[in-house]
Every structure is written in C-alpha cells, then in structure tokens.
Design a protein around this motif. Structure first.
Motif, PDB file in Angstrom:
ATOM      1  N   PRO B  36       0.835  -1.215   0.000  1.00  0.00           N
ATOM      2  CA  PRO B  36       0.000   0.000   0.000  1.00  0.00           C
ATOM      3  C   PRO B  36       0.860   1.252   0.000  1.00  0.00           C
ATOM      4  CG  PRO B  36       0.206  -0.836   2.218  1.00  0.00           C
ATOM      5  CD  PRO B  36       0.961  -1.802   1.336  1.00  0.00           C
ATOM      6  N   GLN B  37       0.213   2.383  -0.288  1.00  0.00           N
ATOM      7  CA  GLN B  37       0.852   3.685  -0.083  1.00  0.00           C
ATOM      8  C   GLN B  37       0.688   4.047   1.393  1.00  0.00           C
ATOM      9  OE1 GLN B  37       2.369   5.806  -2.452  1.00  0.00           O
ATOM     10  NE2 GLN B  37       2.275   3.965  -3.729  1.00  0.00           N
ATOM     11  N   PRO B  38       1.671   4.691   1.995  1.00  0.00           N
ATOM     12  CA  PRO B  38       1.485   5.103   3.394  1.00  0.00           C
ATOM     13  C   PRO B  38       0.385   6.147   3.514  1.00  0.00           C
ATOM     14  CG  PRO B  38       3.535   5.989   2.495  1.00  0.00           C
ATOM     15  CD  PRO B  38       2.978   5.068   1.464  1.00  0.00           C
ATOM     16  N   PRO B  39      -0.393   6.122   4.596  1.00  0.00           N
ATOM     17  CA  PRO B  39      -1.485   7.098   4.730  1.00  0.00           C
ATOM     18  C   PRO B  39      -0.934   8.515   4.931  1.00  0.00           C
ATOM     19  CG  PRO B  39      -1.260   5.804   6.728  1.00  0.00           C
ATOM     20  CD  PRO B  39      -0.318   5.212   5.742  1.00  0.00           C
ATOM     21  N   PRO B  40      -1.605   9.507   4.383  1.00  0.00           N
ATOM     22  CA  PRO B  40      -1.138  10.887   4.541  1.00  0.00           C
ATOM     23  C   PRO B  40      -1.639  11.494   5.850  1.00  0.00           C
ATOM     24  CG  PRO B  40      -3.058  10.863   3.143  1.00  0.00           C
ATOM     25  CD  PRO B  40      -2.802   9.427   3.538  1.00  0.00           C
ATOM     26  N   LEU B  41      -1.033  12.576   6.278  1.00  0.00           N
ATOM     27  CA  LEU B  41      -1.506  13.426   7.392  1.00  0.00           C
ATOM     28  C   LEU B  41      -2.076  12.572   8.539  1.00  0.00           C
ATOM     29  CD1 LEU B  41      -3.386  16.157   5.278  1.00  0.00           C
ATOM     30  CD2 LEU B  41      -1.039  16.246   6.128  1.00  0.00           C
ATOM     31  N   LEU B  42      -1.191  11.950   9.286  1.00  0.00           N
ATOM     32  CA  LEU B  42      -1.604  10.935  10.262  1.00  0.00           C
ATOM     33  C   LEU B  42      -2.581  11.447  11.317  1.00  0.00           C
ATOM     34  CD1 LEU B  42       1.745   8.999  10.841  1.00  0.00           C
ATOM     35  CD2 LEU B  42      -0.027   8.643   9.118  1.00  0.00           C
ATOM     36  N   ARG B  43      -2.524  12.722  11.627  1.00  0.00           N
ATOM     37  CA  ARG B  43      -3.370  13.235  12.722  1.00  0.00           C
ATOM     38  C   ARG B  43      -4.644  13.911  12.220  1.00  0.00           C
ATOM     39  NH1 ARG B  43      -2.556  10.270  16.761  1.00  0.00           N
ATOM     40  NH2 ARG B  43      -0.377   9.716  16.820  1.00  0.00           N
ATOM     41  N   ALA B  44      -4.801  14.003  10.918  1.00  0.00           N
ATOM     42  CA  ALA B  44      -5.973  14.723  10.389  1.00  0.00           C
ATOM     43  C   ALA B  44      -7.209  13.832  10.414  1.00  0.00           C
ATOM     44  CB  ALA B  44      -5.693  15.179   8.962  1.00  0.00           C
ATOM     45  N   ASP B  45      -8.347  14.409  10.732  1.00  0.00           N
ATOM     46  CA  ASP B  45      -9.583  13.643  10.592  1.00  0.00           C
ATOM     47  C   ASP B  45     -10.055  13.742   9.134  1.00  0.00           C
ATOM     48  OD1 ASP B  45     -10.842  16.082  10.273  1.00  0.00           O
ATOM     49  OD2 ASP B  45     -11.728  16.107  12.278  1.00  0.00           O
ATOM     50  N   LEU B  46     -11.234  13.155   8.864  1.00  0.00           N
ATOM     51  CA  LEU B  46     -11.689  13.078   7.471  1.00  0.00           C
ATOM     52  C   LEU B  46     -11.778  14.462   6.825  1.00  0.00           C
ATOM     53  CD1 LEU B  46     -12.715  11.061   5.324  1.00  0.00           C
ATOM     54  CD2 LEU B  46     -15.015  11.580   6.110  1.00  0.00           C
ATOM     55  N   ASN B  47     -12.391  15.392   7.516  1.00  0.00           N
ATOM     56  CA  ASN B  47     -12.506  16.729   6.939  1.00  0.00           C
ATOM     57  C   ASN B  47     -11.166  17.443   6.909  1.00  0.00           C
ATOM     58  OD1 ASN B  47     -15.158  16.381   6.409  1.00  0.00           O
ATOM     59  ND2 ASN B  47     -15.935  17.636   8.108  1.00  0.00           N
ATOM     60  N   GLY B  48     -10.298  17.090   7.852  1.00  0.00           N
ATOM     61  CA  GLY B  48      -8.947  17.647   7.833  1.00  0.00           C
ATOM     62  C   GLY B  48      -8.215  17.253   6.557  1.00  0.00           C
ATOM     63  N   LEU B  49      -8.432  16.031   6.110  1.00  0.00           N
ATOM     64  CA  LEU B  49      -7.822  15.596   4.848  1.00  0.00           C
ATOM     65  C   LEU B  49      -8.324  16.451   3.688  1.00  0.00           C
ATOM     66  CD1 LEU B  49      -7.963  11.680   4.917  1.00  0.00           C
ATOM     67  CD2 LEU B  49      -5.975  13.140   5.269  1.00  0.00           C
ATOM     68  N   LYS B  50      -9.639  16.686   3.671  1.00  0.00           N
ATOM     69  CA  LYS B  50     -10.214  17.477   2.571  1.00  0.00           C
ATOM     70  C   LYS B  50      -9.670  18.900   2.585  1.00  0.00           C
ATOM     71  CE  LYS B  50     -14.459  14.742   2.493  1.00  0.00           C
ATOM     72  NZ  LYS B  50     -15.898  14.680   2.766  1.00  0.00           N
ATOM     73  N   ALA B  51      -9.445  19.398   3.784  1.00  0.00           N
ATOM     74  CA  ALA B  51      -9.002  20.791   3.905  1.00  0.00           C
ATOM     75  C   ALA B  51      -7.500  20.950   3.692  1.00  0.00           C
ATOM     76  CB  ALA B  51      -9.394  21.331   5.287  1.00  0.00           C
ATOM     77  N   GLU B  52      -6.725  19.925   4.064  1.00  0.00           N
ATOM     78  CA  GLU B  52      -5.270  20.121   4.119  1.00  0.00           C
ATOM     79  C   GLU B  52      -4.480  19.404   3.030  1.00  0.00           C
ATOM     80  OE1 GLU B  52      -3.919  19.196   8.109  1.00  0.00           O
ATOM     81  OE2 GLU B  52      -5.790  20.019   8.911  1.00  0.00           O
ATOM     82  N   LEU B  53      -5.046  18.362   2.434  1.00  0.00           N
ATOM     83  CA  LEU B  53      -4.292  17.668   1.383  1.00  0.00           C
ATOM     84  C   LEU B  53      -4.082  18.592   0.189  1.00  0.00           C
ATOM     85  CD1 LEU B  53      -5.877  14.081   1.223  1.00  0.00           C
ATOM     86  CD2 LEU B  53      -3.522  14.653   1.806  1.00  0.00           C
ATOM     87  N   GLU B  54      -2.952  18.413  -0.474  1.00  0.00           N
ATOM     88  CA  GLU B  54      -2.672  19.255  -1.639  1.00  0.00           C
ATOM     89  C   GLU B  54      -3.665  18.955  -2.765  1.00  0.00           C
ATOM     90  OE1 GLU B  54       1.097  19.914  -4.576  1.00  0.00           O
ATOM     91  OE2 GLU B  54       1.484  19.335  -2.497  1.00  0.00           O
ATOM     92  N   ASP B  55      -3.983  17.674  -2.946  1.00  0.00           N
ATOM     93  CA  ASP B  55      -4.920  17.287  -4.004  1.00  0.00           C
ATOM     94  C   ASP B  55      -5.939  16.298  -3.433  1.00  0.00           C
ATOM     95  OD1 ASP B  55      -6.270  16.661  -6.290  1.00  0.00           O
ATOM     96  OD2 ASP B  55      -4.504  16.167  -7.485  1.00  0.00           O
ATOM     97  N   PRO B  56      -6.921  16.793  -2.685  1.00  0.00           N
ATOM     98  CA  PRO B  56      -7.874  15.868  -2.047  1.00  0.00           C
ATOM     99  C   PRO B  56      -8.708  15.063  -3.033  1.00  0.00           C
ATOM    100  CG  PRO B  56      -8.587  18.151  -1.768  1.00  0.00           C
ATOM    101  CD  PRO B  56      -7.202  18.186  -2.345  1.00  0.00           C
TER     102      PRO B  56
END
Lengths: 155, 537
Positions: B36-56
C-alpha cells in the motif's frame, strides 16, 4: 451539437460554474474547476463518450437558465438517469464533496428542528413533483422523437 | 520437520506462519505482495484531509477518477477508495472465468483482509456442527488471535451466537446514532427476542481501544474506509511485520505460484513460481507446503498441480460464499440533526436473527453512514440532484445500513475447474461455476421481513425497493472446495488440515471449511490457522 471537440475548456468552465450554482448555490473554486476539466480529459465516461441525441438535448436545455436546470434535472432523474447531464452533475458533486471550500456545504442540516426538516422535505418533494410534471409535458415528446436518431461522440 | 513453505500472506497465512515461528520452526513465505501507499496526514480527521491535502480529489476519487460512482444498475452503497486499490490489483495473465459468481482476488501483502471492516465473529457450536471439532477446541486459538490483533467488544445479547473468548478489550465509544438504536432495543428487548427472534448488541471489531506496541488507540478520525492512519484497525500486514522479527523467517515476494510438483509418492518436492516483474519462472524446493492463498487461488494451484502430475482433469466441488443483502434505513428521530464526521466509521452494532426453531437465520452488521462518500447516496435519491443534496443534508445523521449475511453449504453444482492449458501458459485458467441454494430466496425473504420489522420498532424507515442483493462473490468469504474430513478420501484434508492426497501438504485457509455460517469468517480463518500450526507441527 455538443461534442468532445466543440466543448472546449471555456465551455466546460461555464458548465461547471452553472452546475455548481445549481447544486450548492456557490461559485466553484479554481481547484474545483481544474478538477472538473481534468475529469473530462481522463475519465472514460467523459472522453469519447457516445452521446445520444436526447443526451445532447438535455445538455443544451439544462444550462439555459436557473429555472430550466431543475426542470431538466428532475426529468432526467426519472426518465434518463444515466444521461450525460446526470453523469456530469454527479461528477461535480463528487468533486465538491472532496474539495476544500465546498465539502462543508454538505455537512450541516438545512433545518433547525426535526419538524422543520419534515416540512422542508414535504415542500421539496412537492417542488420536485411540479418540476417533473412541467418538464414531462415538454421533454417526453422530445425524447420519444429523438429515440430514433443515432448517437454522436462526446468528450 | 524442516522448513515449512507457506503460500500467501493473507489472514490465514500470517497467523499460521507466526504460530510456527513462535514454536521455533523455519518458515518461508512465498507471495506476490503488492504494497500500500502510506497514509497521509496521520493526525488529520476526514474533513482535515479534505481541507489540508494538496490534491484531495486525487486522494478521494483517484488520479483517473476511478472511484467516482456514476449511475448504474448495480448500485453499491460503499465503494473501495483509491487507497485500497492495491488490495484488488490483478496481475496480468491471472484471469479466471466465472458463471453465477463475481470472484475477487487479492495479491496484496496481507491479502483481502487489508480492506476488511474488522468484524470478528467466533463460530458457535451450531456454526461448527459440520466441522470435526467444536467451539471448545477452537476457543484457545480465538483467544490467542484476539491477544495478537486486539479485539474490542463486550458480553451482551449477542453472546448467544458469538461465544465470548479471552482477551476482549473494552468496546469503542458508540456514535450517537448507534447509541440511540441500542437504547431503544434495550427498552423493548423482550419484544425483539420473543416476537422477532432478533438480538442486537455491540459488534466485535479488531480495533484497539487500548494502546499496543506500534499501534495506537482508535482516535475516531472517521478514516476507517480510507485506511486507519494510526494502526488502530488491525490488518494482516501487521502480523506479517511481526513475522519479520524472527530470524528464521524468509519472505519471497513478486512470486505467483503456478503449481507444485510431486515425486510420484504422494510427496511434494517443489513449487513453480513466476515473477510478475520479469516473467521468469523458478522452481523452489519444499519440504512441507502450506497453501494459504485463499480458496480460489489455493484451488487453482491444487488443480494445476494435479494436471501437471498427469492426473485426469478433476473439478473441486462445494464452493461457498456468504450471500449479502444491503438494507439502508433512515432513523426518523435523527432527521434534521447535525452529526460529527469524526467518529468510528465501520459497524458498531450487530444483529442476529434466529429462526422459529432457534437456529441461526442471518447475521447483520449495522453501520451509521456518517462518513461514507455522499455522492453515491445522493445520486440514488428519486428526486433531482439539487433537491437530493438539500434532503441529504437533513437526513445525513439519520442514515444507516444493515448488511445481512446468509449461510452457505457445500453443493456439487458449485465448482472450480481448469480450462485446458493454452496460449503457451503452463497453468490453465480457472473456471468458477456457482448456483445459489434452492432455499436461499425463502430465507432471504423471512430475514428481510423480520429486519424491516425490527428497524420499524427502532423508529427507522426502510425506503421501499432499496434492498440490494449483492452478487455472489462480493462478500469474499470463499470456502469449501477441499473440505476437512475424518475419512481419508481424495480431495479432502484431515481434521488438522493435512491433505489426504499429498502427505506433506497442508491447506490452512478457508478452502477446508465444510460449512459457511452467516458470519464473517476472517477471525475463524486466523484461529484455525493457529490451531493447525499448534496441532500438526
């Protein structure tokens, strides 16, 4: 005729803006616009898709105004659920729910109470029924006539 | 006994290997092993991923929008996200043909359970009635596996169908929707139990509520479906990591096993592997072979080996899988309420239905759909999309899904065979043929009617026509083609899963199950693999 060749990025951008206002009452961000365009370059449903004439008609009529969009969409939901118009709207919705600046719009309830939610639900269903009845009078004959016409390529 | 060669790194293979390593044996594991690919932003919740990922959008929908769910006849309420596509990646020239069955394979490190929902359901004596052992024989291994992987749950009404073993961790915090359902059930328990034969309780899930070495406690990020970033939700690749700590463990990756070769005296001498990278074939000598590639692949290897040894073409009978029916519902008390996307995403409640005679009818998992992707649900609503979006916002907190599982039993018309080798291939293409049992329709009808009644009693509405019967093969609980048998007949294994055809062959996955109860089998696959390692080595 709307085809892959004629629907350039300006046309797709206009389409995206109109669909976004229709779905969420908001302008799409630059990121959402770029993703909508990208999907039309990479997803097989949107690259070289074969459009039936009635698909083309829905894509022309829907984006006409704020009034025609819900009418055409209501009709498409029931009588042409796999039409290109529906696919494009669902594509944009998937992008909006994944993107910063728009996913929040799908998070919070519109009503402030359970009773309010039920009243809103009833009103919205009645509105949908009205749009469906009106659009059926116009679009059902068009769909029947265009059934016999062969399809074209679309991107 | 020398070195033991294990084919496959799924739930069975890794627990079999770890048990052997703990006893001091030398183990070689042969596997394809996609990572697998390693998971991004280990401490972010679901909405945190949408807000903080470069390309959600790429993260949630895929680089080619491959997990976009467009209108289709075959509606599913849950799709697999791009982060799980490695689990189902199919190598070239490993196809199969199927009738009445939609086979799913995995060549990932950890196998199919890399994408499981963590359901841990020990088989009861009733479930094991056709096995050559009972719950008391399996209980020590359930407890051992629970110690290894971390299982949370509690003793409640479901204990009558899910026996309670050792090493249970305290249950996770319930989300508000599940809490409400359980409270309503508790207030009317006697009606549910006596009138409906229905029991509701906490799911048992392989998710940590207490910290373990290298893994953290579930912190309710709402990212279960996309891959737990803190390791709270167990996957078999974690046990594979444990195997790597033993110096007598070797892992041979990028190796698709075609067949094994025997010396004519019912002893296997080697396996033939093909590198998926270079295409190069290799013979690996074996002393003891354990097939743990999953029922479909294990059956293919076994059949291809028989063909290679000159045996007349055979077919393996008795292929089983759990039929699953998805039943969405709306909890009317939660319409118009807000919800928190930062919550445990998978099932927190389970439901058991018993027939009037008291035997098991169906087993269901109850999931609050708070953090599921929205667009597939919105698109199925029978109104225009704008209206659907507005309605969805008001009912999102109220949405739920019951996933009902039904048992299956071995039948002679559910088979796996091989096409004659062609196209220059050494191994033939597997042909899978499945026909549902004749009583399936009536069982589903009774179970759905009772589930609807139970949901109504809980204040929930099931939209008419919304039940979705998943295609056979979708549950990926495959089993049954080389079953355990106390009689030494061909194409079976002994109660400790030693082949009756080859004396140094063990089959340690679900291929040997003589019956498939209405439950997720993964926990029993692990426990049975540990049992075989303990009793046979």
């Amino acid at each position: 005729m709307i085809t892959a060749q004629s629907m350039n990025s300006d046309g797709l951008e206009r389409q995206c803006r109109l669909f976004s206002r229709y779905l969420l009452d908001r302008e799409p961000t630059a990121y959402v616009l770029s993703q909508y365009l990208r999907a039309h370059q990479v997803h097989p449903e949107f690259v070289n898709a074969r459009l039936k004439p009635f698909d083309e008609a829905l894509l022309r009529l829907g984006p006409g105004s704020r009034l025609t969009m819900p009418m055409v969409d209501a009709y498409a939901r029931i009588f042409a659920p796999r039409s290109m118009l529906r696919k494009k709207l669902i594509l944009l919705l998937a992008i909006l729910e994944s993107s910063p600046g728009s996913f929040e719009s799908l998070e919070s309830p519109t009503a402030t109470s359970r009773v309010g939610a039920y009243i809103s639900l009833a009103a919205r269903c009645a509105r949908f029924a009205g749009f469906l009845a009106l659009s059926s009078m116009v679009l059902l004959p068009v769909q029947l006539v265009l059934l016999a016409v062969p399809g074209r390529r679309h991107g | 006994m020398g070195r033991i060669t294990v084919v496959g790194s799924g739930a069975s293979g890794v627990h079999f290997a770890l048990s052997l390593l703990e006893r001091g044996h030398e183990v070689q594991m042969v596997d394809v092993g996609y990572d697998p690919q390693p998971p991004p932003l280990l401490r972010a919740d679901l909405n945190g991923l949408k807000a903080e990922l470069e390309d959600p959008v790429e993260y949630f929908l895929g680089s080619d929008f491959e997990t976009l769910v467009l209108p289709d006849e075959d509606k599913e309420y849950y799709g697999f996200p791009p982060s799980k596509t490695y689990v189902f990646r199919q190598p070239e020239n490993t196809d199969s043909r199927a009738e009445g069955f939609s086979p799913i394979y995995s060549y990932a490190k950890g196998g199919l359970a890399q994408a499981w929902t963590g359901g841990v359901y020990p088989f009861s004596d009733e479930d094991l009635s056709e096995f050559p052992f009972g719950y008391v024989d399996l209980e020590p291994y359930y407890s051992e596996v629970a110690r290894r992987i971390g299982v949370c749950g509690t003793e409640d009404d479901l204990a009558r169908v899910m026996p309670v073993h050792e090493h249970l961790l305290p249950p996770l915090d319930l989300d508000p929707h599940s809490r409400l359902l359980l409270r309503k059930y508790s207030a009317q328990r006697s009606h549910f139990n006596e009138k409906l034969g229905c029991y509701l309780g906490r799911s048992r899930v392989a998710t940590l509520s207490e910290k373990r070495e290298g893994r953290e406690v579930c912190d309710y990020l709402g990212r279960c479906l996309w891959g737990c970033p803190v390791g709270a939700l167990y996957t078999p690749s974690m046990t594979l990591e444990d195997c790597f700590r033993y110096p007598q463990f070797t892992y041979v990756g990028d190796s698709w096993v075609e067949c094994f070769s025997s010396n004519g005296m019912r002893r296997i001498s080697s396996i033939t592997t093909r590198s998926l990278g270079s295409g190069r074939r290799e013979q690996i000598p074996v002393e003891t072979l354990a097939l743990a590639a999953g029922t479909l692949s294990t059956s293919r290897i076994f059949l291809a080996s028989l063909v290679r040894s000159g045996t007349e073409p055979v077919l393996l009978e008795g292929l089983m899988d759990n039929r699953q029916v998805l039943l969405p519902f709306l909890n009317l008390a939660l319409v118009g309420k807000s919800y928190s996307p930062a919550s445990y995403q998978y099932h927190q409640l389970a439901i058991a239905l018993e027939s009037e005679g008291g035997s098991s009818l169906a087993h269901g998992l109850v999931t609050a759909l708070t953090t599921a992707p929205s667009h597939p649900i919105i698109a199925t609503m029978p109104v225009d999309l704008r209206t659907a979006v507005l309605v969805f916002r008001d009912i999102r907190a109220a949405l739920g899904l019951v996933n009902l599982n039904f048992h299956d039993y071995r039948r002679s018309d559910c088979t796996i065979s091989l096409m004659p080798a062609d196209d220059g291939r050494k191994a033939g293409v597997p042909i899978i043929s499945y026909s549902p049992p004749t009583d399936e329709g009536s069982r589903m009808h009774v179970a759905l009617r009772r589930t609807r009644k139970a949901l109504r009693r809980l204040g929930c509405l099931v939209p008419p026509g919304s039940a979705h019967v998943r295609p056979m093969g979708a549950s990926v609980h495959y089993a049954g083609t080389i079953p355990m048998s106390e009689k030494p007949v061909p194409l079976t294994v002994s109660p400790i899963c030693r082949s009756h055809d080859f004396e140094n062959l063990f089959v340690v996955d679900g291929t040997t199950f003589p019956f498939l109860p209405a439950k997720n089998i993964t926990f029993t696959l692990m426990a049975n693999a540990a049992r075989i390692a303990d009793l046979a080595f």
